[in-house]
Design an enzyme around this catalytic site. Structure first.
Site, PDB file in Angstrom:
ATOM      1  N   GLU A  88       0.922  -1.133  -0.160  1.00 36.20           N
ATOM      2  CA  GLU A  88      -0.098  -0.113  -0.041  1.00 36.20           C
ATOM      3  C   GLU A  88       1.003   1.288  -0.025  1.00 36.20           C
ATOM      4  O   GLU A  88       1.487   1.562   0.889  1.00 36.20           O
ATOM      5  CB  GLU A  88      -0.882   0.071   1.431  1.00 36.20           C
ATOM      6  CG  GLU A  88      -1.868  -1.172   1.234  1.00 36.20           C
ATOM      7  CD  GLU A  88      -2.930  -1.064   0.402  1.00 36.20           C
ATOM      8  OE1 GLU A  88      -3.205   0.231  -0.231  1.00 36.20           O
ATOM      9  OE2 GLU A  88      -3.672  -1.913   0.332  1.00 36.20           O
ATOM     10  N   CYS A 112      -2.111   9.615   1.969  1.00 38.45           N
ATOM     11  CA  CYS A 112      -1.987   8.787   0.766  1.00 38.45           C
ATOM     12  C   CYS A 112      -2.962   9.093  -0.373  1.00 38.45           C
ATOM     13  O   CYS A 112      -2.738   9.371  -1.378  1.00 38.45           O
ATOM     14  CB  CYS A 112      -1.525   7.481   1.034  1.00 38.45           C
ATOM     15  SG  CYS A 112      -3.050   6.709   1.893  1.00 38.45           S
TER      16      CYS A 112
HETATM   17  P1  NAD Z   1       8.486   4.669   4.561  1.00 36.44           P
HETATM   18  O1  NAD Z   1       8.462   4.088   3.302  1.00 36.44           O
HETATM   19  O2  NAD Z   1       9.464   5.684   4.836  1.00 36.44           O
HETATM   20  O3  NAD Z   1       8.223   3.807   5.839  1.00 36.44           O
HETATM   21  C1  NAD Z   1       7.115   2.904   6.083  1.00 36.44           C
HETATM   22  C2  NAD Z   1       7.723   2.035   7.057  1.00 36.44           C
HETATM   23  O4  NAD Z   1       8.736   1.121   6.383  1.00 36.44           O
HETATM   24  C3  NAD Z   1       8.343   2.299   8.437  1.00 36.44           C
HETATM   25  O5  NAD Z   1       7.716   1.566   9.474  1.00 36.44           O
HETATM   26  C4  NAD Z   1       9.834   2.211   8.110  1.00 36.44           C
HETATM   27  O6  NAD Z   1      10.712   2.075   9.307  1.00 36.44           O
HETATM   28  C5  NAD Z   1       9.770   0.897   7.358  1.00 36.44           C
HETATM   29  N1  NAD Z   1      10.808   0.634   6.301  1.00 36.44           N
HETATM   30  C6  NAD Z   1      11.840   1.567   5.967  1.00 36.44           C
HETATM   31  N2  NAD Z   1      12.647   1.036   4.975  1.00 36.44           N
HETATM   32  C7  NAD Z   1      12.391  -0.409   5.141  1.00 36.44           C
HETATM   33  C8  NAD Z   1      13.042  -1.468   4.543  1.00 36.44           C
HETATM   34  N3  NAD Z   1      13.985  -1.466   3.639  1.00 36.44           N
HETATM   35  N4  NAD Z   1      12.354  -2.695   4.574  1.00 36.44           N
HETATM   36  C9  NAD Z   1      11.063  -2.900   5.651  1.00 36.44           C
HETATM   37  N5  NAD Z   1      10.736  -1.980   6.111  1.00 36.44           N
HETATM   38  C10 NAD Z   1      11.378  -0.604   6.066  1.00 36.44           C
HETATM   39  O7  NAD Z   1       7.104   5.580   4.422  1.00 36.44           O
HETATM   40  P2  NAD Z   1       6.464   6.659   5.726  1.00 36.44           P
HETATM   41  O8  NAD Z   1       7.244   7.989   5.451  1.00 36.44           O
HETATM   42  O9  NAD Z   1       6.292   6.211   6.924  1.00 36.44           O
HETATM   43  O10 NAD Z   1       4.944   6.773   5.033  1.00 36.44           O
HETATM   44  C11 NAD Z   1       4.572   7.644   4.249  1.00 36.44           C
HETATM   45  C12 NAD Z   1       4.178   7.080   2.804  1.00 36.44           C
HETATM   46  O11 NAD Z   1       3.279   6.037   3.094  1.00 36.44           O
HETATM   47  C13 NAD Z   1       3.603   7.983   1.649  1.00 36.44           C
HETATM   48  O12 NAD Z   1       4.030   7.584   0.720  1.00 36.44           O
HETATM   49  C14 NAD Z   1       2.088   7.689   1.963  1.00 36.44           C
HETATM   50  O13 NAD Z   1       1.413   7.855   0.599  1.00 36.44           O
HETATM   51  C15 NAD Z   1       2.077   6.157   2.160  1.00 36.44           C
HETATM   52  N6  NAD Z   1       0.911   5.517   2.668  1.00 36.44           N
HETATM   53  C16 NAD Z   1       0.124   4.815   1.778  1.00 36.44           C
HETATM   54  C17 NAD Z   1      -1.170   4.527   2.357  1.00 36.44           C
HETATM   55  C18 NAD Z   1      -1.779   3.425   1.698  1.00 36.44           C
HETATM   56  O14 NAD Z   1      -2.675   2.804   2.328  1.00 36.44           O
HETATM   57  N7  NAD Z   1      -1.707   3.246   0.361  1.00 36.44           N
HETATM   58  C19 NAD Z   1      -1.553   4.786   3.644  1.00 36.44           C
HETATM   59  C20 NAD Z   1      -0.826   5.454   4.469  1.00 36.44           C
HETATM   60  C21 NAD Z   1       0.376   6.122   3.873  1.00 36.44           C
END
Ligand code: NAD
Length: 489
Positions: A232, A266
């Site tokens: 997502e 998002c």
């Molecule tokens: P991010 O990708 O920086 O981090 C998300 C999660 O992934 C965090 O818990 C982080 O610690 C973890 N993470 C980071 N690197 C990783 C790796 N290599 N392997 C596994 N886990 C890892 O995202 P963010 O800044 O926390 O969130 C914002 C983003 O989320 C935006 O792009 C937003 O659009 C998206 N989002 C999407 C939805 C949806 O349902 N489509 C909902 C909410 C947010």
């Protein structure tokens, strides 16, 4: 043990100190979750429903505590945090209530060739689902995976974002108060490394919510072990406004769609394509309302600071790029990003290939571009690498326009509403990810189908044997002819 701090983005106050869970510890937690999964998956749907309903009820009782923790960790208004928690509770309840209906075994017709067999499809939980969450809706978003995975009979290991660990840990503490035994729902705090460890652990499936950039790394890590994954990711959601729309309502709701939660959604509106006949009225109306918005941390503020300070640079670079390339400020200026906050920014006439139109901005900014007709709006809306959500404003043509959009969810004459309807699937296409949470599709996502066929009675003609006779061969051809041969036009 290594630790990290969760900070209040508005005040700098330390909300809590949490362990960075090591890969070894993650593996131990997953091993415990895997053994708990054997017991949890064997419970009846009804027994799991009772546990999940207890959790929903406890979270309802404690909703103010949840909202306060989210408010302090993200900086968003308490009322937004309360709404987010209420929606998360609604999803727990829906997933629990409908799990037996959606996931119960189904009989399927066996067909004329196999008429002596019975056929059944069972839905089997994966074991342990690893849920990796973002910070922008730190209870609502991961709950779309957690509740559905648990209701389907999986155990869950949840890694909240390093910006919002406190709400994750609190969720687990509430779970422990109603859990029938340990290991069903566990939270591991930490940063990206802890997330990596979870993707490489012995989980049955990963459900990731976050940026597209991280999603690609998660998918690659999961591919190593053939671990299935739900992604997502981000969006660049368009709003299409037809000339017969209720323009005042469209302006009011689109402003909230773009700027609530400081634009950190998002499915937040980032681009508006408005019909030229109503562009002036729409623009005037939305700008008037935007001028009254008050970002801040105090009571009554409309939205809070940027939760993740590094995003401020991205937001500023998108605004600067848009203006450098001919975009005009309708509200805001080059000083709109400062001191951790972004004041409302609305731009118009921004080139379609600028960053503000192609990349996720994730701030309280909006671009309004005018179109000559709705076909042009549809083409421009679809001309992006993302495909998460969209909104259409039109009295007569809403459904027609919606059906032309390459994305996972569309709301007509409203915004965000699909996320609050638990029965419908949530997810995107293209760079916005794959797989679905919420609704029946969300329950199915956390199980795999197991086919069971059984011989009801033996017939003289045997096909699946080396003893097959010439008469059996002829009979097959006769049946196939009977079933499928027709004159080709
Ligand atoms: P991010 O990708 O920086 O981090 C998300 C999660 O992934 C965090 O818990 C982080 O610690 C973890 N993470 C980071 N690197 C990783 C790796 N290599 N392997 C596994 N886990 C890892 O995202 P963010 O800044 O926390 O969130 C914002 C983003 O989320 C935006 O792009 C937003 O659009 C998206 N989002 C999407 C939805 C949806 O349902 N489509 C909902 C909410 C947010």
């Amino acid at each position: 043990m290594k630790t990290f701090e969760s900070l209040n983005p508005a005040t700098g106050e330390v909300v809590g100190v949490f362990p960075i869970t090591s890969a070894k510890e993650v593996n131990e937690v997953v091993a415990r979750a895997n053994s708990a999964a054997e017991q949890w998956s064997r419970l009846s749907f009804r027994k799991r429903l009772v546990v999940l309903k207890d959790w929903a009820s406890l979270l309802t009782k404690e909703i103010n505590t949840a909202a306060e923790i989210i408010h302090r960790e993200t900086g968003k208004p308490v009322s937004d945090a309360t709404l987010e928690t209420a929606l998360a509770i609604e999803h727990i309840s829906w997933a629990a209530k409908f799990s037996s209906k959606v996931l119960g075994s189904q009989s399927r017709p066996s067909g004329l060739l196999m008429f002596n067999m019975s056929a059944q499809v069972q839905r089997v939980p994966y074991g342990t689902v690893g849920v990796i969450g973002p910070w922008n809706y730190p209870i609502f978003t991961p709950m779309g995976s957690i509740a559905y995975a648990l209701a389907a009979g999986n155990t869950v290991v949840f890694k909240p974002s390093e910006f919002t660990p406190a709400i994750g840990v609190w969720l687990e503490q509430c779970w422990q108060r109603i859990a029938p035994f340990s290991g069903i729902f566990t939270v591991v705090t930490g940063d990206a490394e802890t997330g990596v460890a979870l993707t490489k652990s012995n989980v049955g499936k990963i459900s990731f919510t976050g940026s597209t950039r991280t999603a690609k790394k998660v998918a690659a890590a999961c591919a190593e072990n053939m671990t299935p994954v739900v992604l997502e990711c981000g969006g660049k959601d368009p709003v299409l406004i037809d000339r017969d729309a209720d323009i005042k309502k469209a302006a009011e709701v689109t402003l909230w769609h773009a700027m609530s939660n400081a634009g950190q959604s998002c499915i937040g509106a980032e681009r508006v394509y408005v019909h030229k006949d109503v562009a002036d009225v729409f623009t005037k109306s939305i700008v008037e309302m935007a001028q009254k918005l008050k970002p801040g941390y105090e009571d009554g503020a409309n939205y809070g600071p940027a939760t993740m300070p590094s995003q401020l640079k991205v937001i500023k670079s998108h605004i600067d790029d848009a203006v450098k390339r001919g975009g005009e400020y309708l509200i805001g200026d080059k000083n709109s990003v400062k001191d951790g906050y972004v004041q409302p920014v609305i731009l118009r006439n921004v080139p379609e290939d600028s960053k503000a139109m192609t990349e996720e901005t994730f701030g309280p900014t909006l671009v309004i571009n005018t179109v000559r007709h709705m076909d042009e709006a549809v083409d421009l809306a679809n001309a992006t690498s993302y495909g998460l959500g969209a909104a259409v404003w039109s009295k007569r043509n809403g459904k027609k326009i919606a059906s032309l959009l390459n994305c996972g969810m569309v709301s007509i004459n409203s915004a965000f509403s699909f996320a609050a309807i638990a029965s419908v699937p949530f997810g995107g296409v293209k760079d916005s990810g794959y797989g679905r949470i919420h609704g029946a599709e969300g329950l199915l996502e956390f199980t795999y189908p197991r086919t069971i066929v059984k011989t009801k009675f033996n017939i003289p003609l045997q096909f699946t044997t080396f003893q097959r006779t010439g008469f059996a061969d002829k009979t097959i051809v006769r049946i196939v002819n009977l079933l499928h041969r027709r004159r080709i036009r």
